[in-house]
Design an enzyme around this catalytic site. Structure first.
Site, short mmCIF file in Angstrom:
data_model
loop_
_atom_site.label_atom_id
_atom_site.label_comp_id
_atom_site.label_asym_id
_atom_site.label_seq_id
_atom_site.Cartn_x
_atom_site.Cartn_y
_atom_site.Cartn_z
N SER A 116 16.71 44.58 14.03
CA SER A 116 16.58 45.94 14.53
C SER A 116 15.93 45.92 15.89
CB SER A 116 15.72 46.78 13.57
OG SER A 116 14.40 46.29 13.57
N ASP A 127 12.10 55.38 16.83
CA ASP A 127 11.25 55.21 18.02
C ASP A 127 11.59 56.21 19.11
OD1 ASP A 127 13.68 54.00 18.58
OD2 ASP A 127 12.85 52.02 19.03
N THR A 128 12.88 56.53 19.30
CA THR A 128 13.23 57.52 20.31
C THR A 128 12.69 58.90 19.97
OG1 THR A 128 15.36 58.05 19.27
CG2 THR A 128 15.34 56.26 20.87
N ARG A 185 6.00 47.03 23.41
CA ARG A 185 5.66 48.44 23.60
C ARG A 185 4.21 48.65 23.17
NH1 ARG A 185 10.17 50.94 21.12
NH2 ARG A 185 9.07 51.01 19.14
N GLY A 208 16.90 45.87 18.85
CA GLY A 208 17.42 44.99 19.88
C GLY A 208 17.06 43.53 19.74
N GLU A 229 24.42 53.39 14.49
CA GLU A 229 23.49 52.86 13.49
C GLU A 229 22.66 53.99 12.91
OE1 GLU A 229 22.66 48.44 15.46
OE2 GLU A 229 21.08 49.94 15.49
#
Length: 387
Positions: free
Chosen positions: A150, A277-278, A356, A152, A270
């Protein structure tokens, strides 16, 4: 009404979930593979285990006997969830959802073959030679992703034949669970990507948050904004697909359903059965409940009559540039000078390149454009340095 919640995964999304749960009087035990994870800092109890160790996971469940098991990440022995449900535990949103969405093969076959949703063309491969054969069918450019991953991790875009072998190596070494089968996807020349946060309720109707636009680098989100620009027909198509797939997987909770938008079409990409997160842009007060509050309410079976757009907002991530211990955050004073903005520093105890470490939030209920909000969020994020 007080429930004991076992949160599997303790990152920044889990931290906001714990805060939202505690505001409704809930008791939360957090679990992760390292001590001091963000959600552990605000929870009642914590456990440090490797969640890919099924026996260790079993012991934690047996020890705490939670009312609710809430996965926050994918790197979990999710097949154990089926047994937990047989034992009477409630897995959020369901054992089926957690298993299917962690495995790209399962969810892609469900979406494309069982539910007939519009997706990119795809093939599977388990060897380098198999990858080359799949690419000969799909064509170049294409995207290579580990099936069990997940955010990326281990993902590559193949633009030339010289990219094939490095992409294979990355897929086998950088995924969430190490070496695994991979999926090769047609590269969709899309105009934009959106996340459609979808809320399935225990007894109420399925609700949709205003669509969220986002930009990615290295397969991971860098910016998001709400609302995203999308036509009425595209939004209706995305909502129909999101409702169909979440209904098939079952359970109550919030889902981050991702789509590619082209000039004329909407492609299912997906989904995650948890806050996305977005969706951190909702922390900017863009809607009547942020995504974490929505997840907690659905998890507890509380009714949500509607979700309203309150104002526009944008988010931009704060990334670490080096590896190290005990991060030092600089520039908060400069960042806080900016009006109509906020930020979150996650409290991760270790830095890695591009990890992050926080997020900047901007908002406006005036005439300020989404473009200006995005620029302001990126500008503020640039003022904060993590070393």
């Amino acid at each position: 009404m007080r429930k004991k919640i076992l949160l599997l995964g303790s990152g920044e999304l889990g931290k906001e979930f714990v805060i939202a749960a505690q505001r409704l009087g809930q008791y939360v035990i957090t679990v992760d593979s390292y001590d001091g994870a963000p959600a552990m800092q605000v929870a009642h109890e914590k456990e440090v285990i490797d969640m890919l160790d099924g026996d260790a996971l079993d012991r934690v469940v047996a020890k705490h006997k939670p009312d609710l098991i809430v996965p926050e990440i994918e790197a979990i022995r999710t097949e154990r969830f089926y047994e937990y449900e047989k034992q009477g535990y409630r897995v959020v949103p369901s054992a089926k959802a957690a298993n299917f969405t962690m495995n790209r093969k399962a969810i892609r076959d469900l979406a494309s073959q069982t539910l007939a949703l519009k997706t990119a063309k795809y093939k599977y491969a388990s060897t380098l030679e198999g990858l080359k054969e799949a690419i000969s069918t799909i064509g170049i450019p294409c995207v290579v992703k580990p099936l069990m991953s997940s955010s990326g991790k281990g993902q590559s875009v193949i633009k030339t034949e010289s990219d094939i072998e490095p992409a294979w190596i990355a897929s086998q070494t950088k995924g969430r669970t190490g070496a695994s089968e991979i999926i090769v996807e047609e590269f969709i020349s899309f105009e934009s990507e959106i996340t459609l946060l979808t809320v399935t309720q225990k007894s109420g109707r399925t609700l949709f948050c205003p669509p969220i636009g986002h930009r990615q680098e290295r397969g991971d989100y860098q910016e998001s904004w709400q609302p995203a620009e999308i036509s009425d027909s595209q939004l209706k198509s995305a909502q129909e697909m999101a409702e169909k797939v979440t209904k098939e997987l079952g359970g109550a909770g919030i889902w981050g359903v991702e789509f590619f938008l082209t000039m004329d079409d909407v492609y299912f990409s997906e989904l995650s059965p948890r806050p996305h997160d977005t969706g951190m842009v909702t922390l900017a007060g863009t809607q009547s409940f942020n995504e974490f509050e929505l997840h907690v309410r659905t998890v507890l079976g509380l009714p949500i009559p509607e979700i309203l757009l309150v104002r526009k907002g944008a988010s931009a991530v704060i990334l670490a540039q080096t590896e190290g211990q005990i991060p030092n955050i600089q520039g908060l004073d400069k960042a806080c000078e900016m009006p109509e903005s906020d930020l979150r520093i996650f409290g991760k105890p270790v830095t890695k390149k591009y990890r992050r470490m926080g997020v900047v939030l901007t908002y406006s209920d005036k005439d300020e454009s989404i473009s200006m909000l995005r620029k302001r969020a990126v500008l503020i994020a640039s003022k904060i340095k993590v070393d």
